[in-house]
Design a protein around this motif. Structure first.
Motif, PDB file in Angstrom:
ATOM      1  N   TRP A 183      -0.016   5.419   2.255  1.00 42.24           N
ATOM      2  CA  TRP A 183      -1.058   4.954   3.091  1.00 42.24           C
ATOM      3  C   TRP A 183      -0.515   4.667   4.456  1.00 42.24           C
ATOM      4  O   TRP A 183      -1.529   5.126   5.547  1.00 42.24           O
ATOM      5  CB  TRP A 183      -1.314   3.580   2.407  1.00 42.24           C
ATOM      6  CG  TRP A 183      -2.400   2.717   3.307  1.00 42.24           C
ATOM      7  CD1 TRP A 183      -3.775   2.748   3.072  1.00 42.24           C
ATOM      8  CD2 TRP A 183      -2.138   1.559   4.178  1.00 42.24           C
ATOM      9  NE1 TRP A 183      -4.370   1.897   4.057  1.00 42.24           N
ATOM     10  CE2 TRP A 183      -3.431   1.169   4.677  1.00 42.24           C
ATOM     11  CE3 TRP A 183      -1.007   1.165   4.638  1.00 42.24           C
ATOM     12  CZ2 TRP A 183      -3.303   0.295   5.565  1.00 42.24           C
ATOM     13  CZ3 TRP A 183      -1.056   0.333   5.529  1.00 42.24           C
ATOM     14  CH2 TRP A 183      -2.453  -0.407   5.930  1.00 42.24           C
ATOM     15  N   HIS A 225      -4.692  13.046  -2.651  1.00 40.62           N
ATOM     16  CA  HIS A 225      -4.248  12.206  -1.337  1.00 40.62           C
ATOM     17  C   HIS A 225      -5.550  11.414  -0.930  1.00 40.62           C
ATOM     18  O   HIS A 225      -6.713  11.984  -0.959  1.00 40.62           O
ATOM     19  CB  HIS A 225      -3.667  12.931  -0.062  1.00 40.62           C
ATOM     20  CG  HIS A 225      -2.256  13.315  -0.384  1.00 40.62           C
ATOM     21  ND1 HIS A 225      -1.084  12.311  -0.194  1.00 40.62           N
ATOM     22  CD2 HIS A 225      -1.648  14.690  -0.798  1.00 40.62           C
ATOM     23  CE1 HIS A 225       0.063  12.897  -0.548  1.00 40.62           C
ATOM     24  NE2 HIS A 225      -0.275  14.109  -1.034  1.00 40.62           N
ATOM     25  N   PRO A 226      -5.484  10.191  -0.291  1.00 41.25           N
ATOM     26  CA  PRO A 226      -6.623   9.547   0.200  1.00 41.25           C
ATOM     27  C   PRO A 226      -7.359  10.526   1.087  1.00 41.25           C
ATOM     28  O   PRO A 226      -6.802  11.007   2.082  1.00 41.25           O
ATOM     29  CB  PRO A 226      -6.142   8.232   0.662  1.00 41.25           C
ATOM     30  CG  PRO A 226      -4.906   8.086  -0.097  1.00 41.25           C
ATOM     31  CD  PRO A 226      -4.074   9.424  -0.226  1.00 41.25           C
ATOM     32  N   GLU A 250      -5.017  10.061  -9.700  1.00 42.41           N
ATOM     33  CA  GLU A 250      -6.310   9.934  -9.761  1.00 42.41           C
ATOM     34  C   GLU A 250      -6.868   9.953 -11.556  1.00 42.41           C
ATOM     35  O   GLU A 250      -7.748   9.235 -11.850  1.00 42.41           O
ATOM     36  CB  GLU A 250      -7.082  11.138  -9.353  1.00 42.41           C
ATOM     37  CG  GLU A 250      -8.581  11.119  -9.215  1.00 42.41           C
ATOM     38  CD  GLU A 250      -9.084  12.323  -8.372  1.00 42.41           C
ATOM     39  OE1 GLU A 250      -9.392  13.282  -9.138  1.00 42.41           O
ATOM     40  OE2 GLU A 250      -9.531  12.004  -7.256  1.00 42.41           O
ATOM     41  N   ARG A 295       0.719  -1.280   0.040  1.00 43.93           N
ATOM     42  CA  ARG A 295       0.109   0.065  -0.155  1.00 43.93           C
ATOM     43  C   ARG A 295       0.641   1.166  -0.121  1.00 43.93           C
ATOM     44  O   ARG A 295       0.627   2.192  -0.388  1.00 43.93           O
ATOM     45  CB  ARG A 295      -1.030   0.018   1.304  1.00 43.93           C
ATOM     46  CG  ARG A 295      -2.355  -0.919   0.975  1.00 43.93           C
ATOM     47  CD  ARG A 295      -2.761  -1.485   2.241  1.00 43.93           C
ATOM     48  NE  ARG A 295      -3.814  -2.249   1.978  1.00 43.93           N
ATOM     49  CZ  ARG A 295      -3.854  -3.308   1.529  1.00 43.93           C
ATOM     50  NH1 ARG A 295      -2.736  -4.066   1.447  1.00 43.93           N
ATOM     51  NH2 ARG A 295      -5.008  -4.154   1.468  1.00 43.93           N
TER      52      ARG A 295
END
Length: 572
Positions: free
Chosen positions: A121, A368-369, A413, A117
């Motif tokens: 992450w 970013h997540p 993305e 990940r």
């Protein structure tokens, strides 16, 4: 294996979690089967053991043949006990080996899942929580493999043999045992549903407490500076109390399941004892002729053993619930399913591309997540092989995010980033992680086989030797975790030397000259100028000296604004 549905625990997810747990045992299945076979064979040997005891007592008390009549039953009893002892030792040894190997593979799978990940992450996760997953949660599966699965095999194969032996001796006792057999599993299933929920709550509380305690230890100096020691101690005490309460809840459920089974087993054995007692007293005559003492002793010895495997399964039933709860917690932490934790061997690396690579960035949008807006939108550029490119933008403009994406840590993305396959990439970030150990150990993390000449060359180029010469033991000087004992600029220089030691083809640098005085910065750039001849360099910077050193400058737009809520816009 397909991913199970997330959310509430229903029959489907529980079944898939059990399938995944059983799959983890496959590489050690042979040893685990040896353990199961040993336990089952030891259970089957209860029949000749009970027969030997009943035979010997009947010969001594009823037939009155004297001590000579005991030789044969005692020999049979001795052989049976010795065989059961050896089988018990063999089963425990095989089970321990199988469980140890399985837990090791599960921990490797957790580590591989975290590495896959990537650092982006990991930055959003508490390290203490991940440590708890690989220790307490993995350990929670050990009793399932070494206890529950063995007891389940014993329940499936031993009671039918004992029941057949009892039926052969006295069919009435066989019917009594058969009638009591289905009651215990029914109540165990009802209790097990509650045990799984309680076990998951306990493991969740344990993970939170472990993560909280670990994080506070790492920030102990900051806690002391702000006078928060007593408050943090109180929070640790509250977390500990929560664990105590939830652990006692799990124990109460475990004791309840054992008590229910003991009740039914005791009633069943009591009915068998009453049947033989009344038959010997002549109060009932359900069969003709009346059972002998040997028959009665044989059945009474096997009656509690008939319920023994189920009692042991009840003792391990909460282990199954704890293992399921641990898998569910791992799923929640990784936002994924169990296949992500499988220890799949790493793929062979692609052939290395010779020379410096060319990099192409095509309409890339990076987010970013969990971020409300992208950090960078629609960025495009071709970077020729061997070019030194300086990326310039205001703070928050996406420089570091773009470097993360080029390193392969953050997938775009939209758009595409093309780096030739097999390219050796090194990144020296703003916040490099330095481990506890010597400077030399930290330099060699990426290249443990590098000789001393190569290490000193990289350290000299990155200007590490400049400050290491003033340390007590030079490059062998120990430093603390996260670079404790070094300044921010010194830590970045260690990270740069570590990257250079890899001899990368694509070098990504994030503010490499921050915190440096002009003279040291000039020396560093001059050293890099002569050492990076066959390397593509992309550097994020605010320094004019670095911009002058670079072949080209790429100016990114400023940070994107977050979307404004309609109500807030109306208020303006």
């Amino acid at each position: 294996m397909t991913s199970p549905p997330q959310g509430k625990d229903r029959t489907g997810p529980r079944r898939l979690r059990l399938q995944w747990l059983d799959a983890q045992l496959l590489p050690s299945r042979s040893r685990h089967r040896v353990a199961q076979a040993s336990q089952v064979l030891a259970g089957w040997l209860l029949v000749p053991q009970a027969a030997a005891i009943a035979w010997g007592l009947d010969a001594a008390l009823i037939d009155a043949h004297g001590a000579g009549a005991l030789h044969a039953p005692l020999a049979l009893l001795a052989v049976t006990l010795l065989a059961r002892t050896l089988l018990g030792w063999l089963g425990q040894r095989a089970a321990a080996d199988a469980v140890e190997d399985t837990l090791a593979r599960m921990r490797v799978g957790l580590a591989r899942a975290a590495i896959a990940r990537g650092p982006v992450w990991l930055r959003g996760r508490r390290s203490g929580e991940l440590v708890a997953l690989s220790t307490g949660h993995v350990d929670a599966a050990a009793p399932y493999f070494g206890g529950y699965l063995l007891a389940r095999a014993e329940v499936m194969l031993v009671p039918p043999v004992l029941l057949a032996a009892v039926f052969a001796a006295d069919w009435i006792v066989g019917l009594l045992l058969l009638a009591a057999a289905p009651l215990a599993p029914f109540f165990m299933a009802l209790i097990g549903m509650r045990a799984e929920a309680a076990g998951r709550a306990q493991l969740s509380a344990l993970a939170r407490a472990g993560a909280h305690f670990t994080d506070r230890l790492r920030g102990l100096d900051l806690i002391r500076v702000y006078g928060r020691g007593e408050a943090e101690l109180a929070q640790v005490g509250e977390a500990t109390e929560t664990i105590r309460v939830r652990s006692m809840r799990v124990l109460r459920i475990a004791f309840l399941s054992s008590t229910v089974l003991e009740f039914f087993a005791s009633v069943s054995v009591a009915l068998v004892a009453l049947y033989f007692g009344f038959s010997y007293l002549g109060l009932i005559a359900l069969r003709d002729p009346a059972p002998t003492l040997a028959t009665g002793l044989f059945c009474l010895l096997l009656a509690p053993e008939f319920h023994g495997p189920m009692r042991r399964l009840a003792g391990h039933y909460h282990d199954r619930a704890n293992a399921l709860a641990a898998v569910a917690e791992v799923e929640a932490a990784f936002d994924d399913s169990r296949p992500a934790l499988s220890a799949v061997p790493a793929a062979d690396p692609a052939p290395m591309t010779p020379g410096a690579p060319a990099v192409r960035i095509e309409a890339v949008t990076l987010r970013h997540p969990g971020a409300a807006v992208p950090a960078l939108a629609g960025a495009s550029r071709d970077i020729p092989a061997g070019q030194r490119l300086a990326i310039v933008a205001p703070s928050g403009g996406g420089k570091s995010t773009l470097l993360d994406a080029l390193a392969g840590w953050l997938p775009p993305e939209s758009g595409r980033i093309h780096v030739p396959a097999g390219t050796t990439i090194a990144l020296a970030g703003q916040r490099p992680w330095l481990f506890q150990g010597s400077l030399l150990d930290n330099l060699r993390i990426g290249a443990p086989q590098a000789d001393e000449v190569a290490v000193r060359e990289a350290a000299q180029i990155a200007q590490v030797t400049r400050f290491a010469a003033h340390l007590p033991e030079g490059l062998h000087t120990p430093i603390g975790e996260h670079g404790f004992g070094l300044s921010g600029g010194q830590a970045r220089r260690v990270a740069l030397a570590r990257a250079l030691l890899l001899r990368p083809q694509l070098l990504l640098l994030d503010e490499p000259t921050a915190f440096l005085d002009p003279a040291t910065e000039a020396d560093l750039l001059a050293a890099l100028d002569t050492s990076l001849r066959d390397c593509t360099v992309i550097v994020a910077t605010h320094s004019q000296a670095v911009m002058d050193w670079a072949d080209a400058v790429w100016r990114l737009p400023g940070p994107l604004a977050a979307p404004v809520e309609p109500a807030m816009e109306a208020a303006r």
